[in-house]
Scaffold this motif. Structure first.
Motif, PDB file in Angstrom:
ATOM      1  N   ALA A   1     -12.188 -17.820  35.535  1.00 14.56           N
ATOM      2  CA  ALA A   1     -12.958 -19.797  35.474  1.00 14.56           C
ATOM      3  C   ALA A   1     -14.055 -19.685  36.133  1.00 14.56           C
ATOM      4  CB  ALA A   1     -11.983 -20.763  35.093  1.00 14.56           C
ATOM      5  N   THR A   2     -14.661 -19.835  35.084  1.00 11.54           N
ATOM      6  CA  THR A   2     -16.321 -20.290  35.967  1.00 11.54           C
ATOM      7  C   THR A   2     -17.222 -21.533  35.799  1.00 11.54           C
ATOM      8  OG1 THR A   2     -18.051 -19.429  34.709  1.00 11.54           O
ATOM      9  CG2 THR A   2     -17.018 -17.551  35.932  1.00 11.54           C
ATOM     10  N   LYS A   3     -16.789 -22.532  34.618  1.00 10.19           N
ATOM     11  CA  LYS A   3     -17.348 -23.977  34.641  1.00 10.19           C
ATOM     12  C   LYS A   3     -16.142 -24.222  33.313  1.00 10.19           C
ATOM     13  CE  LYS A   3     -21.475 -22.670  35.476  1.00 10.19           C
ATOM     14  NZ  LYS A   3     -22.894 -22.789  34.352  1.00 10.19           N
ATOM     15  N   ILE A   4     -15.884 -25.734  34.393  1.00  4.80           N
ATOM     16  CA  ILE A   4     -14.710 -25.976  33.575  1.00  4.80           C
ATOM     17  C   ILE A   4     -16.605 -27.563  32.239  1.00  4.80           C
ATOM     18  CG2 ILE A   4     -13.453 -28.754  33.255  1.00  4.80           C
ATOM     19  CD1 ILE A   4     -12.785 -27.731  36.471  1.00  4.80           C
ATOM     20  N   LEU A   5     -15.410 -27.489  31.659  1.00  6.29           N
ATOM     21  CA  LEU A   5     -15.814 -28.645  30.663  1.00  6.29           C
ATOM     22  C   LEU A   5     -14.911 -29.804  29.871  1.00  6.29           C
ATOM     23  CD1 LEU A   5     -18.628 -28.170  28.106  1.00  6.29           C
ATOM     24  CD2 LEU A   5     -17.345 -27.025  26.378  1.00  6.29           C
TER      25      LEU A   5
ATOM     26  N   ALA B   1     -19.793 -32.100  27.971  1.00  8.72           N
ATOM     27  CA  ALA B   1     -20.813 -32.614  26.631  1.00  8.72           C
ATOM     28  C   ALA B   1     -21.396 -34.330  26.716  1.00  8.72           C
ATOM     29  CB  ALA B   1     -20.024 -32.059  25.445  1.00  8.72           C
ATOM     30  N   LYS B   2     -22.998 -34.919  26.555  1.00  9.18           N
ATOM     31  CA  LYS B   2     -23.143 -35.929  26.193  1.00  9.18           C
ATOM     32  C   LYS B   2     -23.467 -36.461  25.206  1.00  9.18           C
ATOM     33  CE  LYS B   2     -26.222 -36.016  30.179  1.00  9.18           C
ATOM     34  NZ  LYS B   2     -26.711 -36.447  31.449  1.00  9.18           N
TER      35      LYS B   2
ATOM     36  N   ILE C   1     -23.153 -33.340  22.580  1.00 11.66           N
ATOM     37  CA  ILE C   1     -24.728 -32.650  23.690  1.00 11.66           C
ATOM     38  C   ILE C   1     -24.453 -31.855  25.545  1.00 11.66           C
ATOM     39  CG2 ILE C   1     -26.750 -32.454  23.879  1.00 11.66           C
ATOM     40  CD1 ILE C   1     -26.677 -34.908  21.717  1.00 11.66           C
ATOM     41  N   CYS C   2     -25.148 -30.389  25.142  1.00  7.39           N
ATOM     42  CA  CYS C   2     -24.824 -28.864  26.119  1.00  7.39           C
ATOM     43  C   CYS C   2     -26.129 -29.101  26.905  1.00  7.39           C
ATOM     44  CB  CYS C   2     -23.715 -28.505  26.247  1.00  7.39           C
ATOM     45  SG  CYS C   2     -23.033 -28.118  27.874  1.00  7.39           S
ATOM     46  N   SER C   3     -26.955 -29.164  28.022  1.00  4.05           N
ATOM     47  CA  SER C   3     -28.322 -28.327  28.207  1.00  4.05           C
ATOM     48  C   SER C   3     -28.025 -26.552  28.444  1.00  4.05           C
ATOM     49  CB  SER C   3     -28.504 -29.057  29.485  1.00  4.05           C
ATOM     50  OG  SER C   3     -29.614 -27.656  29.843  1.00  4.05           O
TER      51      SER C   3
ATOM     52  N   GLU D   1     -10.673 -33.504  16.966  1.00  3.06           N
ATOM     53  CA  GLU D   1     -12.407 -33.285  16.391  1.00  3.06           C
ATOM     54  C   GLU D   1     -12.705 -33.000  17.846  1.00  3.06           C
ATOM     55  OE1 GLU D   1     -13.752 -33.502  13.649  1.00  3.06           O
ATOM     56  OE2 GLU D   1     -11.893 -33.045  12.999  1.00  3.06           O
ATOM     57  N   SER D   2     -13.142 -33.492  19.101  1.00  5.33           N
ATOM     58  CA  SER D   2     -13.642 -33.740  20.302  1.00  5.33           C
ATOM     59  C   SER D   2     -14.053 -32.209  20.722  1.00  5.33           C
ATOM     60  CB  SER D   2     -13.493 -34.532  21.599  1.00  5.33           C
ATOM     61  OG  SER D   2     -14.505 -35.797  20.701  1.00  5.33           O
ATOM     62  N   MET D   3     -12.760 -31.847  20.690  1.00  9.52           N
ATOM     63  CA  MET D   3     -12.173 -30.463  21.099  1.00  9.52           C
ATOM     64  C   MET D   3     -12.905 -28.815  20.481  1.00  9.52           C
ATOM     65  SD  MET D   3     -10.626 -28.995  24.126  1.00  9.52           S
ATOM     66  CE  MET D   3      -9.499 -30.666  24.162  1.00  9.52           C
ATOM     67  N   ARG D   4     -12.648 -29.348  19.552  1.00  5.46           N
ATOM     68  CA  ARG D   4     -13.144 -27.865  17.955  1.00  5.46           C
ATOM     69  C   ARG D   4     -15.094 -28.068  18.335  1.00  5.46           C
ATOM     70  NH1 ARG D   4     -10.274 -26.248  14.735  1.00  5.46           N
ATOM     71  NH2 ARG D   4      -8.239 -27.126  14.076  1.00  5.46           N
ATOM     72  N   GLY D   5     -15.474 -29.767  18.838  1.00  7.07           N
ATOM     73  CA  GLY D   5     -17.008 -29.523  19.452  1.00  7.07           C
ATOM     74  C   GLY D   5     -17.236 -28.469  20.780  1.00  7.07           C
ATOM     75  N   LEU D   6     -15.689 -28.918  21.715  1.00  6.26           N
ATOM     76  CA  LEU D   6     -15.495 -28.030  22.779  1.00  6.26           C
ATOM     77  C   LEU D   6     -16.173 -26.971  21.872  1.00  6.26           C
ATOM     78  CD1 LEU D   6     -14.000 -30.745  24.962  1.00  6.26           C
ATOM     79  CD2 LEU D   6     -16.902 -30.365  25.300  1.00  6.26           C
ATOM     80  N   ILE D   7     -15.166 -26.515  21.811  1.00  6.81           N
ATOM     81  CA  ILE D   7     -14.917 -24.894  20.974  1.00  6.81           C
ATOM     82  C   ILE D   7     -15.885 -24.449  20.894  1.00  6.81           C
ATOM     83  CG2 ILE D   7     -13.908 -23.298  19.849  1.00  6.81           C
ATOM     84  CD1 ILE D   7     -11.335 -25.462  20.728  1.00  6.81           C
ATOM     85  N   ASP D   8     -16.866 -25.585  19.982  1.00  4.95           N
ATOM     86  CA  ASP D   8     -18.208 -24.699  19.728  1.00  4.95           C
ATOM     87  C   ASP D   8     -19.085 -24.572  20.518  1.00  4.95           C
ATOM     88  OD1 ASP D   8     -19.729 -23.799  17.115  1.00  4.95           O
ATOM     89  OD2 ASP D   8     -20.565 -26.250  16.979  1.00  4.95           O
ATOM     90  N   ILE D   9     -19.445 -25.125  21.582  1.00  8.30           N
ATOM     91  CA  ILE D   9     -19.883 -25.294  22.466  1.00  8.30           C
ATOM     92  C   ILE D   9     -19.754 -24.031  23.205  1.00  8.30           C
ATOM     93  CG2 ILE D   9     -21.140 -25.935  24.064  1.00  8.30           C
ATOM     94  CD1 ILE D   9     -20.339 -28.973  23.140  1.00  8.30           C
ATOM     95  N   VAL D  10     -19.025 -23.072  22.925  1.00 13.67           N
ATOM     96  CA  VAL D  10     -18.899 -23.119  23.907  1.00 13.67           C
ATOM     97  C   VAL D  10     -19.279 -21.132  23.510  1.00 13.67           C
ATOM     98  CG1 VAL D  10     -16.459 -20.697  24.837  1.00 13.67           C
ATOM     99  CG2 VAL D  10     -16.588 -23.487  25.624  1.00 13.67           C
TER     100      VAL D  10
END
Length: 191
Positions: A51-55, A79-80, A108-110, A131-140
């Motif tokens: 891993a290089t980042k934790i989200l 993610a804000k 939202i993530c920069s 739902e939140s997890m799916r949103g984070l996966i979508d950002i990845v």
């Protein structure tokens, strides 16, 4: 994870609508020493060296993700749920419906902090419908990054979010999975 199950049994509360409250140690008042134990358990379940980042997602996942970040020496991003003036316009966005708050929000993530060279470990405190997890996966996915794992402290297994993600092949590890929560208490998966 037996120690987490015990803590949920001792301090957890069940509110109407199957809301499980563990905010005395996990996500309001935070027992950072206990969170270190959870971080150690995630490190045993995932290859942290990849891993290089934790989200995580704002706000209650931040404490656990921060402790993991500190333990592993990996930067953490959250993610804000609201765009501030200092984020700029280069953003990943994913719309979700929050079970806890019963409303639609946009994660939202920069783009400045997450890109295609990253290998991401998602860490969150709680999961119900996913739902939140799916949103984070979508950002990845939007970032073109690689998802190396998803770690959740407490999963409400009876709401199906984790089982759905696992059936889709996502590398999800939950430290405590509650299969039933009612006036009689908690029943954990595997009991």
């Amino acid at each position: 994870m037996d120690i987490l199950n015990q803590r949920i049994r001792q301090e957890g509360k069940i509110f109407p609508g199957n809301i499980v409250k563990v905010d005395g140690f996990l996500n309001h008042q935070v027992d950072t020493q206990f969170l270190r134990l959870l971080a150690d358990e995630f490190a045993a379940r995932f290859d942290i060296s990849r891993a290089t980042k934790i989200l995580t997602a704002e706000a209650s996942g931040i404490a656990l993700a921060t402790v993991c970040s500190l333990q592993y020496g990996i930067p953490m991003i959250y993610a804000k749920k609201a765009k501030s003036g200092n984020l700029g316009n280069e953003l990943y966005r994913s719309q979700i419906t929050s079970y806890t708050y019963q409303k639609t929000v946009t994660l939202i993530c920069s783009k400045e902090w997450l890109g295609p060279n990253d290998r991401v470990l998602i860490i969150d405190d709680f999961m119900a419908r996913g739902e939140s997890m799916r949103g984070l996966i979508d950002i990845v996915r939007q970032a073109g990054a690689e998802l190396v794992g998803i770690g959740v402290a407490v999963e409400k297994g009876f709401q199906g979010g984790g089982d759905g993600l696992r059936s889709e092949g996502y590398p999800l590890e939950s430290l405590a999975i509650i299969d039933k929560a009612d006036e009689n208490g908690f029943v954990f998966r595997g009991e």
